[in-house]
Design a protein around this motif. Sequence first.
Motif, PDB file in Angstrom:
ATOM      1  N   UNK A 613     -48.561  19.546  38.078  1.00  0.00           N
ATOM      2  CA  UNK A 613     -48.944  20.714  38.432  1.00  0.00           C
ATOM      3  C   UNK A 613     -49.999  21.448  37.220  1.00  0.00           C
ATOM      4  N   UNK A 614     -49.473  21.340  35.914  1.00  0.00           N
ATOM      5  CA  UNK A 614     -50.323  21.765  34.964  1.00  0.00           C
ATOM      6  C   UNK A 614     -51.596  21.156  34.874  1.00  0.00           C
ATOM      7  N   UNK A 615     -51.634  19.852  35.157  1.00  0.00           N
ATOM      8  CA  UNK A 615     -52.930  18.781  35.061  1.00  0.00           C
ATOM      9  C   UNK A 615     -53.950  19.147  35.992  1.00  0.00           C
ATOM     10  N   UNK A 638     -47.608  22.847  42.078  1.00  0.00           N
ATOM     11  CA  UNK A 638     -47.493  21.724  42.983  1.00  0.00           C
ATOM     12  C   UNK A 638     -46.524  22.172  43.975  1.00  0.00           C
ATOM     13  N   UNK A 639     -46.844  21.592  45.208  1.00  0.00           N
ATOM     14  CA  UNK A 639     -45.964  21.592  46.397  1.00  0.00           C
ATOM     15  C   UNK A 639     -45.325  20.307  46.903  1.00  0.00           C
ATOM     16  N   UNK A 640     -44.165  20.371  47.701  1.00  0.00           N
ATOM     17  CA  UNK A 640     -43.550  19.151  47.931  1.00  0.00           C
ATOM     18  C   UNK A 640     -44.654  18.037  48.656  1.00  0.00           C
ATOM     19  N   UNK A 641     -45.581  18.682  49.269  1.00  0.00           N
ATOM     20  CA  UNK A 641     -46.691  17.871  50.032  1.00  0.00           C
ATOM     21  C   UNK A 641     -47.517  16.929  48.968  1.00  0.00           C
ATOM     22  N   UNK A 658     -28.350  10.171  20.181  1.00  0.00           N
ATOM     23  CA  UNK A 658     -28.869  10.731  21.319  1.00  0.00           C
ATOM     24  C   UNK A 658     -30.287  11.772  20.883  1.00  0.00           C
ATOM     25  N   UNK A 659     -31.169  11.559  21.700  1.00  0.00           N
ATOM     26  CA  UNK A 659     -32.412  12.266  21.352  1.00  0.00           C
ATOM     27  C   UNK A 659     -32.914  13.494  22.540  1.00  0.00           C
ATOM     28  N   UNK A 660     -33.444  14.493  22.076  1.00  0.00           N
ATOM     29  CA  UNK A 660     -33.919  15.378  23.006  1.00  0.00           C
ATOM     30  C   UNK A 660     -34.910  14.957  24.019  1.00  0.00           C
ATOM     31  N   UNK A 661     -34.762  15.265  25.200  1.00  0.00           N
ATOM     32  CA  UNK A 661     -35.280  14.552  26.414  1.00  0.00           C
ATOM     33  C   UNK A 661     -36.032  15.377  27.237  1.00  0.00           C
ATOM     34  N   UNK A 662     -35.705  16.799  27.588  1.00  0.00           N
ATOM     35  CA  UNK A 662     -36.081  17.593  28.262  1.00  0.00           C
ATOM     36  C   UNK A 662     -37.665  17.753  28.561  1.00  0.00           C
ATOM     37  N   UNK A 663     -38.378  17.665  27.403  1.00  0.00           N
ATOM     38  CA  UNK A 663     -39.891  17.849  27.610  1.00  0.00           C
ATOM     39  C   UNK A 663     -40.645  16.690  27.134  1.00  0.00           C
ATOM     40  N   UNK A 664     -40.002  15.477  27.021  1.00  0.00           N
ATOM     41  CA  UNK A 664     -40.597  14.219  26.323  1.00  0.00           C
ATOM     42  C   UNK A 664     -41.765  13.818  27.386  1.00  0.00           C
ATOM     43  N   UNK A 665     -41.709  13.935  28.478  1.00  0.00           N
ATOM     44  CA  UNK A 665     -42.370  13.244  29.402  1.00  0.00           C
ATOM     45  C   UNK A 665     -43.702  14.186  29.906  1.00  0.00           C
ATOM     46  N   UNK A 666     -43.933  15.517  29.436  1.00  0.00           N
ATOM     47  CA  UNK A 666     -44.895  16.403  29.936  1.00  0.00           C
ATOM     48  C   UNK A 666     -46.325  15.765  29.452  1.00  0.00           C
ATOM     49  N   UNK A 667     -46.315  15.387  28.051  1.00  0.00           N
ATOM     50  CA  UNK A 667     -47.622  15.270  27.623  1.00  0.00           C
ATOM     51  C   UNK A 667     -48.180  13.763  27.984  1.00  0.00           C
ATOM     52  N   UNK A 684     -65.192  11.009  32.152  1.00  0.00           N
ATOM     53  CA  UNK A 684     -63.872  11.516  31.544  1.00  0.00           C
ATOM     54  C   UNK A 684     -63.857  13.294  31.819  1.00  0.00           C
ATOM     55  N   UNK A 685     -62.797  13.628  32.362  1.00  0.00           N
ATOM     56  CA  UNK A 685     -62.697  15.046  32.802  1.00  0.00           C
ATOM     57  C   UNK A 685     -61.786  15.732  31.308  1.00  0.00           C
ATOM     58  N   UNK A 686     -62.416  16.515  30.580  1.00  0.00           N
ATOM     59  CA  UNK A 686     -62.043  17.146  29.293  1.00  0.00           C
ATOM     60  C   UNK A 686     -61.260  18.068  29.352  1.00  0.00           C
ATOM     61  N   UNK A 687     -61.067  18.730  30.482  1.00  0.00           N
ATOM     62  CA  UNK A 687     -60.518  20.335  30.834  1.00  0.00           C
ATOM     63  C   UNK A 687     -59.569  20.320  32.002  1.00  0.00           C
ATOM     64  N   UNK A 688     -58.305  20.761  31.572  1.00  0.00           N
ATOM     65  CA  UNK A 688     -57.346  20.905  32.601  1.00  0.00           C
ATOM     66  C   UNK A 688     -57.409  22.502  32.901  1.00  0.00           C
ATOM     67  N   UNK A 689     -57.166  22.643  34.168  1.00  0.00           N
ATOM     68  CA  UNK A 689     -56.711  21.719  35.264  1.00  0.00           C
ATOM     69  C   UNK A 689     -57.825  20.901  35.693  1.00  0.00           C
ATOM     70  N   UNK A 690     -57.640  19.800  36.224  1.00  0.00           N
ATOM     71  CA  UNK A 690     -58.907  18.843  36.752  1.00  0.00           C
ATOM     72  C   UNK A 690     -58.890  19.061  38.330  1.00  0.00           C
ATOM     73  N   UNK A 691     -59.497  20.392  38.349  1.00  0.00           N
ATOM     74  CA  UNK A 691     -59.992  20.730  39.845  1.00  0.00           C
ATOM     75  C   UNK A 691     -61.112  20.102  40.262  1.00  0.00           C
ATOM     76  N   UNK A 692     -61.213  20.193  41.657  1.00  0.00           N
ATOM     77  CA  UNK A 692     -62.502  19.643  42.396  1.00  0.00           C
ATOM     78  C   UNK A 692     -63.886  20.145  41.601  1.00  0.00           C
TER      79      UNK A 692
END
Length: 701
Positions: A613-615, A638-641, A658-667, A684-692
Amino acid sequence: MTGLTFSLKDNPRLDRWLRFQDDRTVRIGTGKVELGQGVLTALAQIAAEELDLDIRQIQMMSGNSIEGPAEGYTASSWSIEHSGAAIRLVAAEVRALALARAALRLNAAPDELMIVEGAFLRNGAPSDIDYWSIAGEIDLSAEATGAVPPKPRSTYRLVGTSVPRIDLRAKLTGSGFIQDMALPGMLHARTLRQPGRGATLIGLDEDAIRRRAGAAIQIVRIDNFVAFVGIDETAVRTAAIAAAECAVWENARALDPEQAMPDWVASQPSIDQLVGDPLPEPAPDRVSARFTRPFLSHGSIAPSCAIALSCDDILTVWSHAQGMHPLRENIAKTVGLSLDKVACHHMQGAGCYGHNGADDAALDAALVALALPGQPIRLMWRREEEFGYEPLSSAMAVTVHAALDPAGRPVDWTTEIWSATHGQRPGVGGAYLLAADALKEPPPERRPFDIPLERGGGATRNSIPLYDMDAKRIDLHLIHDVPVRTSSLRGLGATLNVFAIEGLLDDLAVRTGEDPLSYRLAILSDPRARRVLEKAAAMADWSSRDAGGAGSGLGLGLARYKNSSAYAAVVASVQVDEAVRVTNVWCAVDAGLVINPDGLVNQIEGNIVQAISWALMEEVRFGPQGIASLDWESYPVIRFSDMPEISVELVEAGEHPPLGVGECAGGPTAAAIGNAVAHALGTRIHDMPMTRDRIMTALMA
């Protein structure tokens, strides 16, 4: 000697963490709170494991500022690492104390005894002794020593299993969130928000507001803070909407759309700091690339809510904010009460990772409750208020610079960052609660402060690459001032930093004619990082990746969250036509010893979805009257669709803590999408969000 963990050093008394209750359960206290991450279930598993209890015999007490341990904010993926480690040590020590008492009672050697669901067995036979019958003989007011080692992993029954979440039933039956909470005689409240620090209310047509409300309401005004209160929730909400048209403000905040742009933020005065290896002399030739992301909202499922009651000289507040002890201190300071006159208790809220409006709503409710003592006040923000007045995640610009060796691989790296602060939680670096600005003597302006790197970093989070290079550094430009509050959102600066680092690495691989996976492995010696990278590539059948450029792409991203928590590697598959569509995501994670595999996978899946959704979608916009993106149409998420197929696999690493995991996959997810889009387009698209629009602009450049 095991030693005390960070949380136990600050809260050494055993009874802050553990108490035996008359209903034959054990109450486990934690200062960390449930935000949807499943942490209370995992902490209950840890306690039940060490105490030889069934998990149904554990009652979790979370975020109680009077009785529970003070563990600051629930943030930075530290709940299991900090609170879990403390609970493990406390439970092990109390179990040892109980065994010693039971042995005395039974005139037995401790090694003759075992515990099953809290009952002591001697040589396998039942005794008449259990935890609760000897609880009075154990001094839980004593301080933990950390001298009792926890159980070995080989004996675990519960840790490592997918125990169902203990908070699920309440959520499914409509009573799991603070928004569902009701107290006898409760009144509803909404606010008229001060339009910016320094704005003065010089006129308010109360008669018109009462007429528009359509039912009896009370109006509470304290300086420039105004709230509307009544039995009828619809009436007070209507009054709050009407008040925006019936109020006259002097010195109201005005914003310019340009101020929402990352380049505008980067052009503002800054406090500059160089961290890491010194720049070489002479400076090497460098390959550089610049990446940006906009201001982001938390996009909470439900608006912020709090309940407050002032009764018998005690102000009690129920809130879904992320730190009850800090909230108690900040409310007490703001309203002029001694700390012993304020109690804050956590109730779960419907969705937010980061500093949204929850703390501020708590002060709003407290102010109204103090004005109307003896009556419970339920104050909920409106959706427009949530979008318009919560702290935002700062817009950022990051330029990554790499000096290359003759083989085209980086030997010197600089991550240069322009960002406002990501650390304005109340009480941190002089930050305060929003309504304090509306009072007669507002707090002083705060000097820019961000979370230091040794605590995970704010704007600098994950700005040092994992890869092998001779020298690495951060060149931080912390922006003095932006016209909106900024604070913590899941991952903080890590999302853009990883997006930028992994984006340049892909471009460097293209320069050398190497496969991006092979290029990374050639400069990566950390065995755990290599394992997740190779695992994710195998899951995605990376070897079948084509030359790209035809509208479909495959990209990867890698990071170890904060360079100290869980490792995550992500591969994303995209289709690009009028817009970017993510079709598949594969993710491999090394989280060390996993407490609850199903809960952990749920966290990673949610983090992946949010990063998509961020990207691709999310961006706060400004207008003359303030924040212009005030609803789900102007701030789409982001929507379910839009959901891709997501596959997550955990790399076995139970020999590690154990290691903290809740934010590890975002980047890594944002990076994988960025690299997949570049592979699909050949640009390359350098800016988020990568819109049309951004894609079309890049293709026509």
